[in-house]
Structures are given as structure tokens and as C-alpha cells.
Design a protein around this motif. Structure first.
Motif, mmCIF file in Angstrom:
data_model
loop_
_atom_site.group_PDB
_atom_site.id
_atom_site.type_symbol
_atom_site.label_atom_id
_atom_site.label_comp_id
_atom_site.label_asym_id
_atom_site.label_seq_id
_atom_site.Cartn_x
_atom_site.Cartn_y
_atom_site.Cartn_z
ATOM 1 N N HIS A 58 -7.383 11.942 -3.615
ATOM 2 C CA HIS A 58 -7.086 11.151 -4.340
ATOM 3 C C HIS A 58 -6.289 10.404 -3.198
ATOM 4 O O HIS A 58 -4.913 10.817 -2.910
ATOM 5 N N ASN A 59 -5.916 9.476 -2.057
ATOM 6 C CA ASN A 59 -4.987 8.702 -1.044
ATOM 7 C C ASN A 59 -4.245 8.127 -1.987
ATOM 8 O O ASN A 59 -5.136 6.526 -2.198
ATOM 9 N N ILE A 60 -3.345 7.864 -1.339
ATOM 10 C CA ILE A 60 -2.363 6.769 -2.463
ATOM 11 C C ILE A 60 -1.368 6.093 -0.886
ATOM 12 O O ILE A 60 -1.128 6.998 -0.769
ATOM 13 N N PHE A 61 -1.444 4.562 -0.628
ATOM 14 C CA PHE A 61 -0.211 3.992 0.406
ATOM 15 C C PHE A 61 0.240 3.305 -0.866
ATOM 16 O O PHE A 61 -0.302 2.466 -1.774
ATOM 17 N N GLY A 62 2.016 3.520 -0.991
ATOM 18 C CA GLY A 62 2.362 2.230 -1.455
ATOM 19 C C GLY A 62 3.890 2.668 -1.086
ATOM 20 O O GLY A 62 4.220 2.837 -0.094
ATOM 21 N N MET A 63 4.643 1.682 -1.223
ATOM 22 C CA MET A 63 5.662 1.360 -1.028
ATOM 23 C C MET A 63 6.629 1.155 -2.271
ATOM 24 O O MET A 63 6.579 1.056 -3.234
ATOM 25 N N ILE A 64 8.022 1.084 -1.997
ATOM 26 C CA ILE A 64 9.118 1.839 -3.317
ATOM 27 C C ILE A 64 10.604 1.199 -2.980
ATOM 28 O O ILE A 64 10.361 1.699 -2.203
ATOM 29 N N ASP A 65 11.092 0.230 -3.390
ATOM 30 C CA ASP A 65 12.295 -0.093 -3.106
ATOM 31 C C ASP A 65 13.459 0.709 -4.505
ATOM 32 O O ASP A 65 13.210 1.299 -5.101
ATOM 33 N N ARG A 66 14.847 0.473 -4.042
ATOM 34 C CA ARG A 66 15.658 1.226 -4.470
ATOM 35 C C ARG A 66 16.023 0.296 -6.492
ATOM 36 O O ARG A 66 16.726 1.366 -6.675
ATOM 37 N N ASN A 67 15.466 -0.064 -6.409
ATOM 38 C CA ASN A 67 15.410 -0.999 -8.035
ATOM 39 C C ASN A 67 13.953 -0.735 -8.041
ATOM 40 O O ASN A 67 13.783 -1.578 -9.581
ATOM 41 N N ARG A 98 11.254 -1.173 -7.322
ATOM 42 C CA ARG A 98 9.651 -2.207 -7.431
ATOM 43 C C ARG A 98 8.589 -1.479 -6.499
ATOM 44 O O ARG A 98 8.975 -0.980 -5.328
ATOM 45 N N TYR A 99 7.448 -1.083 -7.510
ATOM 46 C CA TYR A 99 6.696 -0.500 -6.267
ATOM 47 C C TYR A 99 4.950 -1.658 -6.206
ATOM 48 O O TYR A 99 4.850 -2.314 -6.920
ATOM 49 N N ASP A 100 4.390 -1.284 -5.038
ATOM 50 C CA ASP A 100 3.214 -2.295 -4.351
ATOM 51 C C ASP A 100 2.646 -0.730 -3.716
ATOM 52 O O ASP A 100 3.277 -0.333 -2.453
ATOM 53 N N GLY A 101 1.882 -0.707 -4.371
ATOM 54 C CA GLY A 101 0.543 -0.453 -3.408
ATOM 55 C C GLY A 101 -0.767 0.001 -3.474
ATOM 56 O O GLY A 101 -1.366 -0.814 -4.084
ATOM 57 N N PHE A 102 -1.576 0.813 -2.622
ATOM 58 C CA PHE A 102 -3.066 0.378 -3.342
ATOM 59 C C PHE A 102 -3.086 2.505 -3.911
ATOM 60 O O PHE A 102 -3.015 3.232 -2.375
ATOM 61 N N SER A 103 -4.581 2.820 -4.153
ATOM 62 C CA SER A 103 -4.551 4.369 -4.414
ATOM 63 C C SER A 103 -6.406 3.724 -3.886
ATOM 64 O O SER A 103 -7.160 2.736 -4.264
ATOM 65 N N THR A 104 -7.145 5.635 -3.722
ATOM 66 C CA THR A 104 -8.078 5.126 -3.522
ATOM 67 C C THR A 104 -8.597 6.619 -2.850
ATOM 68 O O THR A 104 -7.546 7.577 -2.753
ATOM 69 N N SER A 105 -10.284 7.291 -3.733
ATOM 70 C CA SER A 105 -10.750 8.238 -3.150
ATOM 71 C C SER A 105 -10.621 8.524 -1.747
ATOM 72 O O SER A 105 -11.632 9.079 -1.286
#
Length: 142
Positions: free
Chosen positions: A13-22, A24-31
Motif C-alpha cells: 500500500h503506497n501513499i504519497f502525502g504532504m502535511i504541514d505543522r498545522n 493539514r494533510y493532502d495526498g493519495f494512496s494506491t496499491s
């Protein structure tokens, strides 16, 4: 925004994501594998959604340093999205690595690994809850 890739093995299960110190998360996941095309598409879509200058911190993964990303970088910069690359061998500088550690060590339960589907569901639920129900305290006191 700090970016990183994360793989949960068996099942994959692969995840590409970003987060900031507040938180706030954004990303996607895929097999599937995280490819340069997937990363470029994600960053391109992000470049249209931002309302102010935004810096995205990336590690030195091949998909981050590829020709496609280099070609799109000037276009993104015109839209206010700037890429910043961490020095090699410095995952401790990337707060997204903290997200993956907490996701795997605290938010996912052993039963979530029962099948590929339960793992994907649990992972996506946890990531969707970041910033609303689940939080990471990024403050550090010496």
C-alpha cells in the motif's frame, strides 16, 4: 508542506502525502507504484488550488528529481508553487516522516492488516481524519 512517500508492505500500500505543522494533510494512496507521472499530476492539481505562495518540501526520491518534475517546475512557480529539496540522507528534517511513523505505530491496529482492503480502508480513514480528529504535535522542546 512536507512531502514523503510511504509503503506499508504485505499487502503493498503506497501513499504519497504532504502535511504541514498545522496538521493539514493532502495526498493519495494506491496499491500501484508511485510514479513520476502520479507525483507530477498531484503537484499540478495542487498548483491550481493554492491561494498564496506555497513551498513543498521534497526528499531526493527519483520521482521527485526526474525530468518531468524539472520541466513542470517553472510552470508551477508561475502559479505560486515552489519546490524545495531536502539535503540527501536527512529524513529527520521531513515532518511527513513523523506522520508515517505515527500512522503505522499508533493509528493502525494489527487487525487492519487482515487484508489489503482493510488496510487501505483503515489508512484512508486515518489520513482523512488528520487535522479534524487526529493530530500530531510537531512542537519539540529541548
Amino acid at each position: 508542506m512536507y512531502v514523503s512517500r510511504f509503503t506499508l508492505n504485505e499487502p503493498k500500500h503506497n501513499i504519497f502525502g504532504m502535511i504541514d505543522r498545522n496538521n493539514r494533510y493532502d495526498g493519495f494512496s494506491t496499491s500501484e507504484s508511485i510514479t513520476a507521472d502520479k507525483v507530477a499530476d498531484f503537484l499540478d492539481q495542487l498548483s491550481f488550488r493554492i491561494g498564496k505562495k506555497t513551498f513543498v518540501v521534497l526528499d531526493n526520491a527519483k520521482v521527485h528529481r526526474c525530468k518531468l518534475i524539472s520541466e513542470l517546475r517553472p510552470i508551477w512557480e508561475k502559479r505560486g508553487l515552489f519546490l524545495f529539496f531536502l539535503p540527501p540522507y536527512s529524513p529527520h528534517l521531513n515532518i511527513a516522516e513523523t506522520l508515517w511513523r505515527i500512522l503505522k505505530g499508533k493509528w493502525l491496529r494489527p487487525t487492519d492488516y487482515f487484508s489489503t482492503q482493510t488496510l487501505m480502508d483503515a489508512t484512508n480513514r486515518a489520513l482523512a481524519a488528520v487535522g479534524t480528529e487526529l493530530y500530531i504535535n510537531f512542537t519539540h522542546t529541548a
